[in-house]
Enzyme design. Structure first.
Site, mmCIF file in Angstrom:
data_model
loop_
_atom_site.group_PDB
_atom_site.id
_atom_site.type_symbol
_atom_site.label_atom_id
_atom_site.label_comp_id
_atom_site.label_asym_id
_atom_site.label_seq_id
_atom_site.Cartn_x
_atom_site.Cartn_y
_atom_site.Cartn_z
ATOM 1 N N LYS A 114 0.824 -1.223 0.000
ATOM 2 C CA LYS A 114 0.000 0.000 0.000
ATOM 3 C C LYS A 114 0.852 1.265 0.000
ATOM 4 O O LYS A 114 0.492 2.255 -0.613
ATOM 5 C CB LYS A 114 -0.972 0.005 1.183
ATOM 6 N N LYS A 197 -6.752 -7.781 -7.844
ATOM 7 C CA LYS A 197 -7.946 -8.151 -7.064
ATOM 8 C C LYS A 197 -9.056 -7.122 -7.248
ATOM 9 O O LYS A 197 -8.779 -5.928 -7.443
ATOM 10 C CB LYS A 197 -7.529 -8.360 -5.607
ATOM 11 N N LYS A 200 -12.449 -1.854 -3.970
ATOM 12 C CA LYS A 200 -13.298 -0.650 -3.904
ATOM 13 C C LYS A 200 -12.585 0.550 -4.486
ATOM 14 O O LYS A 200 -13.212 1.469 -4.997
ATOM 15 C CB LYS A 200 -13.623 -0.304 -2.447
HETATM 16 N N1 AQP Z 1 -11.446 -9.175 -4.329
HETATM 17 C C1 AQP Z 1 -11.678 -9.808 -3.200
HETATM 18 N N2 AQP Z 1 -11.865 -11.147 -3.209
HETATM 19 C C2 AQP Z 1 -12.125 -11.803 -2.043
HETATM 20 N N3 AQP Z 1 -12.214 -11.198 -0.839
HETATM 21 C C3 AQP Z 1 -12.035 -9.870 -0.787
HETATM 22 N N4 AQP Z 1 -12.056 -8.985 0.224
HETATM 23 C C4 AQP Z 1 -11.826 -7.746 -0.261
HETATM 24 N N5 AQP Z 1 -11.641 -7.795 -1.593
HETATM 25 C C5 AQP Z 1 -11.759 -9.107 -1.958
HETATM 26 C C6 AQP Z 1 -12.304 -9.358 1.620
HETATM 27 O O1 AQP Z 1 -13.318 -8.505 2.139
HETATM 28 C C7 AQP Z 1 -13.058 -8.261 3.531
HETATM 29 C C8 AQP Z 1 -13.133 -6.804 3.794
HETATM 30 O O2 AQP Z 1 -12.135 -6.156 3.050
HETATM 31 P P1 AQP Z 1 -11.736 -4.663 3.375
HETATM 32 O O3 AQP Z 1 -12.749 -3.773 2.847
HETATM 33 O O4 AQP Z 1 -11.489 -4.508 4.826
HETATM 34 O O5 AQP Z 1 -10.339 -4.439 2.721
HETATM 35 P P2 AQP Z 1 -9.699 -4.762 1.357
HETATM 36 O O6 AQP Z 1 -9.329 -6.203 1.298
HETATM 37 O O7 AQP Z 1 -8.577 -3.779 1.255
HETATM 38 O O8 AQP Z 1 -10.843 -4.459 0.278
HETATM 39 P P3 AQP Z 1 -10.735 -3.536 -0.995
HETATM 40 O O9 AQP Z 1 -12.008 -3.579 -1.715
HETATM 41 O O10 AQP Z 1 -9.498 -3.875 -1.780
HETATM 42 O O11 AQP Z 1 -10.636 -2.115 -0.354
HETATM 43 P P4 AQP Z 1 -9.633 -0.948 -0.672
HETATM 44 O O12 AQP Z 1 -9.754 -0.722 -2.157
HETATM 45 O O13 AQP Z 1 -10.137 0.199 0.158
HETATM 46 O O14 AQP Z 1 -8.249 -1.427 -0.257
HETATM 47 C C9 AQP Z 1 -11.692 -8.855 3.843
HETATM 48 O O15 AQP Z 1 -11.880 -10.080 4.538
HETATM 49 C C10 AQP Z 1 -11.073 -9.091 2.497
HETATM 50 O O16 AQP Z 1 -10.191 -10.203 2.494
#
Ligand code: AQP
Length: 335
Positions: A114, A197, A200
């Site tokens: 990150k 992946k 968001k």
């Molecule tokens: N693409 C994904 N596939 C499977 N699991 C996912 N998770 C997130 N993206 C995927 C799982 O969702 C839970 C919550 O995630 P989070 O919002 O706390 O953080 P993240 O993994 O950083 O999600 P994003 O969408 O990628 O957010 P940003 O863009 O803000 O960094 C977790 O259990 C995660 O594993």
């Protein structure tokens, strides 16, 4: 129910929740909530480790809560609350900052990913993110944490902090947290790039299916999903070098509770002009009712805020004795 079967898990309100969050986390939470005493948290304090627009953060927190409820998190069975509404997380995180070692944090790959090349400019919050995560879990003495692969390292750190705290003070205060890994958990990839992946924060809305997307939008996004010209193989081995096709097959398998092997058998030789509409129909049948329910809840923000308020109240009650005992162990003078 005892502390031996309590789970904590969180999601960052950094934007719309998406299919990856649903298949990788939320639907597993739904299936666990009857079995475990469950706490599900919108982790807004984690969200601000990277700059957020304040109005968007507030809106995403409310919207995220609505999506969790619409996806089947039942406030009668689980606590749903906002992290910043329970100060115990921040207080315990400070104590844990004084337990965790810089060397441990330096090994965290998510920080490296990150922060990227601009490490000096990353916030200290992003650096100590896993310490706050340890506090999230241990403020409730949660024993199990449903995690995806990407969070395993942070969970190890939380275990190290718990063990180190117990041994430094000669107590058996914090439980050793166990991960709950789902055999069926799917890592959902971007619809635009099968090697990244679904996220968001991806700039392209066409990279993800949001839990708020209506049927037409879901169909359009799947129609426009990047693929290759070849038909589907009869076995997933044939998808090894085809990340986008592999991702769509994995999504179909996860949504229909089948294996990629079964999907490849069913669609052996089919082109994407056959497979994509079938996937769109399946996705719409599961996701569109959730989006409708989220829209209904969006129209009643006071109801959602009420659920969050009650959740936070109960969360504060639950963490209060843990925090008080922790402070006593550390030697803080009681007021
Ligand atoms: N693409 C994904 N596939 C499977 N699991 C996912 N998770 C997130 N993206 C995927 C799982 O969702 C839970 C919550 O995630 P989070 O919002 O706390 O953080 P993240 O993994 O950083 O999600 P994003 O969408 O990628 O957010 P940003 O863009 O803000 O960094 C977790 O259990 C995660 O594993």
């Amino acid at each position: 129910m005892t502390e031996t079967n309590r789970i904590f898990s969180g999601v960052q309100p950094t934007g719309n929740l998406h299919l990856g969050n649903y298949l990788g986390a939320i639907r597993n939470w739904v299936s666990l909530q009857g079995e475990y005493e469950s706490l599900f948290c919108l982790v807004d304090m984690h969200a601000i480790t990277e700059a957020q627009d304040p109005k968007a953060l507030t809106a995403s927190t409310l919207e995220g809560a609505a999506s969790l409820l619409a996806a089947g998190i039942d406030p009668e069975k689980s606590l749903v609350f906002v992290q910043s509404q329970n100060p115990a997380h921040a207080e315990l995180a400070w104590i844990f900052n004084c337990i965790a070692r810089i060397g441990w944090l330096n090994r965290m790959t998510q920080f490296k990913d990150k922060a990227g090349k601009n490490r000096e400019n990353a916030t200290t919050g992003l650096y100590v993110y896993p310490v706050l995560m340890a506090a999230d879990i241990l403020a409730y003495k949660a024993t199990h944490v449903p995690v995806g692969d990407d969070q395993k390292q942070h969970l190890e750190l939380a275990r190290d902090i718990a063990q180190s705290f117990n041994s430094q003070f000669g107590v058996d205060h914090f439980p050793i947290i166990e991960p709950l890994i789902f055999g069926t958990a799917t890592r959902v990839m971007s619809l635009r790039d099968g090697t990244a992946k679904m996220s968001k924060s991806d700039a392209s809305d066409f990279s993800r299916i949001n839990l708020t997307d209506d049927a037409d939008t879901i169909a359009k996004k799947i129609r426009k999903a990047r693929t290759d010209p070849d038909p589907l193989p009869g076995h997933p081995d044939g998808l090894a070098e085809r990340p986008e096709a592999k991702n769509l097959v994995a999504i179909y398998a996860a949504l229909s509770n089948q294996t990629p092997e079964q999907i490849c058998q069913e669609f052996d030789g089919a082109t994407f002009s056959t497979f994509k509409p079938a996937l769109a129909d399946l996705a719409i049948s599961i996701l569109a009712p959730m989006a409708d329910e989220t829209a209904r809840l969006r129209a009643d923000p006071e109801y959602v805020r009420g659920i969050l308020r009650t959740g936070a109240e109960k969360a504060r009650e639950m963490s209060q004795p843990v925090l008080a005992a922790t402070k006593e162990i550390v030697g803080f003078l009681a007021p």
